[in-house]
Write a protein that holds these residues in place. Structure first.
Motif, PDB file in Angstrom:
ATOM      1  N   ASN A 101      -1.996 -20.446  -8.049  1.00 33.74           N
ATOM      2  CA  ASN A 101      -1.241 -21.152  -9.092  1.00 33.74           C
ATOM      3  C   ASN A 101      -0.029 -21.891  -8.532  1.00 33.74           C
ATOM      4  O   ASN A 101       0.214 -23.042  -8.887  1.00 33.74           O
ATOM      5  CB  ASN A 101      -0.803 -20.164 -10.173  1.00 33.74           C
ATOM      6  N   SER A 102       0.709 -21.220  -7.633  1.00 31.38           N
ATOM      7  CA  SER A 102       1.929 -21.842  -7.110  1.00 31.38           C
ATOM      8  C   SER A 102       2.395 -21.093  -5.865  1.00 31.38           C
ATOM      9  O   SER A 102       1.946 -19.972  -5.583  1.00 31.38           O
ATOM     10  CB  SER A 102       3.030 -21.828  -8.175  1.00 31.38           C
ATOM     11  N   ILE A 103       3.318 -21.752  -5.133  1.00 31.95           N
ATOM     12  CA  ILE A 103       3.974 -21.142  -3.971  1.00 31.95           C
ATOM     13  C   ILE A 103       5.472 -21.416  -4.097  1.00 31.95           C
ATOM     14  O   ILE A 103       5.890 -22.583  -4.164  1.00 31.95           O
ATOM     15  CB  ILE A 103       3.434 -21.697  -2.643  1.00 31.95           C
ATOM     16  N   ASN A 104       6.266 -20.343  -4.142  1.00 31.53           N
ATOM     17  CA  ASN A 104       7.716 -20.477  -4.233  1.00 31.53           C
ATOM     18  C   ASN A 104       8.357 -19.442  -3.316  1.00 31.53           C
ATOM     19  O   ASN A 104       8.028 -18.242  -3.376  1.00 31.53           O
ATOM     20  CB  ASN A 104       8.210 -20.260  -5.672  1.00 31.53           C
ATOM     21  N   ASN A 105       9.291 -19.908  -2.456  1.00 33.22           N
ATOM     22  CA  ASN A 105      10.032 -19.019  -1.564  1.00 33.22           C
ATOM     23  C   ASN A 105       9.108 -18.143  -0.725  1.00 33.22           C
ATOM     24  O   ASN A 105       9.301 -16.914  -0.613  1.00 33.22           O
ATOM     25  CB  ASN A 105      11.001 -18.149  -2.376  1.00 33.22           C
ATOM     26  N   SER A 106       8.055 -18.770  -0.194  1.00 32.61           N
ATOM     27  CA  SER A 106       7.076 -18.075   0.672  1.00 32.61           C
ATOM     28  C   SER A 106       6.333 -16.970  -0.072  1.00 32.61           C
ATOM     29  O   SER A 106       5.829 -16.019   0.543  1.00 32.61           O
ATOM     30  CB  SER A 106       7.762 -17.499   1.912  1.00 32.61           C
ATOM     31  N   GLU A 107       6.264 -17.079  -1.389  1.00 32.46           N
ATOM     32  CA  GLU A 107       5.498 -16.136  -2.198  1.00 32.46           C
ATOM     33  C   GLU A 107       4.444 -16.908  -2.973  1.00 32.46           C
ATOM     34  O   GLU A 107       4.735 -17.973  -3.546  1.00 32.46           O
ATOM     35  CB  GLU A 107       6.398 -15.366  -3.162  1.00 32.46           C
ATOM     36  N   ALA A 108       3.241 -16.378  -2.998  1.00 26.97           N
ATOM     37  CA  ALA A 108       2.119 -17.043  -3.650  1.00 26.97           C
ATOM     38  C   ALA A 108       1.765 -16.328  -4.946  1.00 26.97           C
ATOM     39  O   ALA A 108       1.655 -15.097  -4.975  1.00 26.97           O
ATOM     40  CB  ALA A 108       0.900 -17.071  -2.723  1.00 26.97           C
ATOM     41  N   ASN A 109       1.600 -17.130  -6.017  1.00 26.44           N
ATOM     42  CA  ASN A 109       1.164 -16.575  -7.297  1.00 26.44           C
ATOM     43  C   ASN A 109      -0.334 -16.788  -7.435  1.00 26.44           C
ATOM     44  O   ASN A 109      -0.810 -17.926  -7.425  1.00 26.44           O
ATOM     45  CB  ASN A 109       1.912 -17.238  -8.460  1.00 26.44           C
ATOM     46  N   LEU A 110      -1.085 -15.686  -7.548  1.00 28.07           N
ATOM     47  CA  LEU A 110      -2.547 -15.733  -7.595  1.00 28.07           C
ATOM     48  C   LEU A 110      -3.054 -15.257  -8.941  1.00 28.07           C
ATOM     49  O   LEU A 110      -2.435 -14.402  -9.594  1.00 28.07           O
ATOM     50  CB  LEU A 110      -3.151 -14.832  -6.502  1.00 28.07           C
ATOM     51  N   SER A 111      -4.204 -15.820  -9.352  1.00 24.48           N
ATOM     52  CA  SER A 111      -4.971 -15.313 -10.489  1.00 24.48           C
ATOM     53  C   SER A 111      -6.331 -14.871  -9.960  1.00 24.48           C
ATOM     54  O   SER A 111      -7.024 -15.656  -9.314  1.00 24.48           O
ATOM     55  CB  SER A 111      -5.134 -16.375 -11.575  1.00 24.48           C
ATOM     56  N   ILE A 112      -6.689 -13.615 -10.219  1.00 18.89           N
ATOM     57  CA  ILE A 112      -7.945 -13.054  -9.710  1.00 18.89           C
ATOM     58  C   ILE A 112      -8.731 -12.516 -10.901  1.00 18.89           C
ATOM     59  O   ILE A 112      -8.189 -11.764 -11.727  1.00 18.89           O
ATOM     60  CB  ILE A 112      -7.678 -11.918  -8.697  1.00 18.89           C
ATOM     61  N   LYS A 113      -9.992 -12.896 -10.999  1.00 19.65           N
ATOM     62  CA  LYS A 113     -10.813 -12.484 -12.133  1.00 19.65           C
ATOM     63  C   LYS A 113     -12.224 -12.145 -11.667  1.00 19.65           C
ATOM     64  O   LYS A 113     -12.807 -12.859 -10.843  1.00 19.65           O
ATOM     65  CB  LYS A 113     -10.873 -13.584 -13.195  1.00 19.65           C
ATOM     66  N   GLU A 114     -12.737 -11.047 -12.197  1.00 21.59           N
ATOM     67  CA  GLU A 114     -14.122 -10.669 -11.911  1.00 21.59           C
ATOM     68  C   GLU A 114     -15.058 -11.509 -12.781  1.00 21.59           C
ATOM     69  O   GLU A 114     -14.854 -11.642 -13.994  1.00 21.59           O
ATOM     70  CB  GLU A 114     -14.342  -9.186 -12.200  1.00 21.59           C
TER      71      GLU A 114
END
Length: 612
Positions: A488-501
């Motif tokens: 979804n995004s990358i901010n301050n060397s942190e990645a926001n992920l969405s994971i779905k089965e």
């Protein structure tokens, strides 16, 4: 001049006089008949009582658009002369009208009247269609979807000629204008964190817009403000300096035919106060030995709550959307070992955000489960250093710890994975989960400016994902995608992920489809070039063949002419014997050429004989 010629001239003059007299006599008879039986002024056309305004009052019909209307017209023939019987009635209606089939009729006594419908013409024909001194009705159904003033032309024919008259028709607009709320206008059942209400509206009608009215009501439906504009198709503005609360907006539009349309009441909430959250459990500084914890809290607000988020150590662990106001709410979440800080963040439907206070808890989980639920490298090291009774088990645990000691581990349960699990992570984070009753893990290897590198296993799969991109993976090797991962995004060397089965059939990639498409295109181009080449070859071959045939024909014609002029012995010219010596003599001393009369060549020959 001879006597015979004079007689002929006199005879011709008499005939001319006779024909002139006869011509004027016929003209006189025709004019007499015309004025004697002038029946046209005897036709009287009356509109039946079903018309709003009759023709005699210089009015006409007034009808509504898109609604069929029955026109019933009576024709009164007041002439008494038998020659005045009307034999045909024609009704020509405007091209903007449509005739409704099988709605025509007449009460004429002539039962076998011929009716015809051609384009925009209705026609009734019979010798005694409207006898003298009688009245006959004609009816038909027309409809029109275009407003305005029109004429219907009535034409009547008898043995002496025709007569026409117009009937006026006014088609009225009955369609309500259309109303459109533009993108920057406040809409129904919406809430905003501000003190004003915006409107931006457009209107459309086949005719012109007369006025647009904007009304604002409070929660008790009392009118508190309004505005209007004239003769325009759109308007925008706002009602400002409003207190927080519930309001209703109504927009009404009129066209020039006084047709009105409105939006109804649009409910709009203005609210600027953030929600208030009170934490219930776990208590502050609580020791927790279970990996699954119920985080409970209470939220109070004047409007509905959109969602609440559980935040542990600054990361959003879970978002709950079914939140009740002024009662206890629960968010269940797996935790790891160690000291951790938690709070609750809630957002109302107007966008106001409220934050709770912060609390500390201590995760004291048993060592056998720490390797699967740990959230830090510390817990992993603790697991690897745990004392085991069996020495081989101790070695295996230590090896597993060494493999994972550089990764922060997070355990995700199946219910979270099925709801589209969202997490903000750093580099060297390992997310563990189960799919199809098998254990798998997702490792975040590296985080770049706009992409990340991941390793998905048990069967290792390495991939790069850019911001906004999602990829699907088959982790069970059954030709079905089991997991969908989106960055979804990358901010301050942190990645926001969405994971779905998921469970979707594996399809060819876009690159494979593109390669197939390119191959098919090249193949079609080659086939077309071959067809064009064969066509050009056949064309040139046919053209060459025709040129050869034409050359052969010319040679045959030249040979025939030469043969006819001179045979192989040189003694025949045009199939006649000629002495070669004579030919030579004529070539040395040629005789002068004499022009022969092309009209009679035989006569010229006789003259030559006579001279000789």
């Amino acid at each position: 001049m001879s006597l015979n010629k004079k007689k002929d001239v006199k005879e011709i003059d008499k005939k001319k006089i006779f024909y002139k007299v006869l011509f004027f006599l016929l003209i006189a008879i025709i004019l007499f008949y015309f004025f004697r039986y002038d029946n046209f002024s005897k036709f009287k056309i009356n509109l039946n009582s079903n018309a709003i305004i009759n023709q005699e009052a210089q009015g006409g019909y007034s009808v509504s658009e898109d609604i069929p209307f029955l026109y019933n017209i009576s024709v009164n023939n007041t002439e008494t002369d038998p020659l005045s019987n009307i034999s045909q009635v024609n009704i020509t209606y405007p091209l903007e009208f449509q005739f409704i089939l099988n709605t025509n009729g007449t009460n004429s006594l002539e039962q076998e009247t011929l009716f015809q419908n051609q384009s925009n013409l209705l026609s009734w024909t019979k010798d005694n269609l409207i006898p003298n001194s009688s009245k006959v009705n004609f009816w038909f159904n027309l409809t029109s979807n275009k407003t305005g003033s029109y004429n219907i032309t009535l034409s009547f024919l008898n043995s002496t000629g025709s007569y026409s008259e117009n009937v006026s028709v006014l088609v009225n607009d009955t369609t309500k204008p259309l109303i459109f709320l533009n993108s920057n206008s406040d809409t129904n059942n919406s809430a905003y964190s501000r003190n004003y209400i915006r409107y931006n509206v457009s209107a459309y009608d086949k005719n012109n817009i007369s006025s647009i009215y904007i009304y604002l009501y409070n929660s008790s439906l009392n009118l508190i403000n309004s505005t209007n504009v004239k003769d325009v198709n759109n308007t925008s503005g706002n009602f400002s300096n409003l207190n927080q609360g519930t309001y209703y907006l109504n927009i009404s539009v009129n066209d020039t035919y006084n047709n009105r349309n409105n939006t109804g009441l649009l409910k709009i909430i203005l609210h600027t106060t953030p929600p208030v959250i009170t934490l219930i459990s776990p208590s502050d500084n609580a020791n927790i030995t279970s990996s699954l914890v119920n985080f409970s809290f209470n939220v109070s607000s004047g409007i509905e709550i959109a969602n609440c988020k559980l935040i542990i150590d600054g990361d959003v662990e879970k978002t709950e959307y079914n939140i009740d106001v002024n009662t206890t709410n629960l968010i269940r979440q797996l935790i790891g070992n160690g000291t951790q800080e938690w709070k609750i963040n809630c957002t109302d439907i107007a966008g106001n955000i409220g934050n709770s206070s912060k609390r500390i808890f201590y995760g004291l989980l048993n060592t056998s489960s720490s390797s699967s639920t740990s959230t830090s490298s510390t817990s992993t090291n603790t697991s690897s250093n745990s004392t085991q009774n069996n020495s081989s088990s101790t070695n295996n645990t230590t090896n597993n710890s060494m493999l994972s000691q550089n990764y922060t581990q997070i355990q995700v349960n199946n219910s979270e994975l099925q709801k589209d699990y969202n997490k903000t992570v750093k580099e060297k984070t390992e997310i563990k989960f189960n799919v199809s009753n098998s254990s798998h893990s997702l490792k975040i290897e590296e985080i770049y400016n706009n992409s990340i590198k991941i390793i998905l296993q048990s069967t290792p799969q390495e991939a790069n994902i850019t911001v906004g991109e999602e990829k699907k993976f088959d982790v069970s090797n059954d030709s079905f995608y089991d997991l969908r991962i989106k960055l979804n995004s990358i901010n301050n060397s942190e990645a926001n992920l969405s994971i779905k089965e998921i469970h979707e059939k594996v399809v060819l990639s876009n690159s494979s489809s593109s390669e197939n498409s390119i191959f098919i295109t090249i193949f079609i181009v080659i086939i077309l070039l071959i067809i064009i080449g064969v066509g050009i070859f056949l064309f040139l071959r046919t053209r060459k063949k025709k040129e050869d045939e034409f050359s052969d024909n010319e040679n045959d014609e030249d040979y025939g002419e030469n043969k006819n002029l001179l045979n192989s012995n040189g003694n025949f010219i045009n199939n006649q014997f000629v002495n070669p010596q004579v030919i030579n003599q004529q070539m040395i001393n040629p005789k002068p050429t004499r022009v022969v009369n092309p009209v009679n060549p035989d006569l010229e020959k006789l003259k030559d004989l006579a001279r000789s």
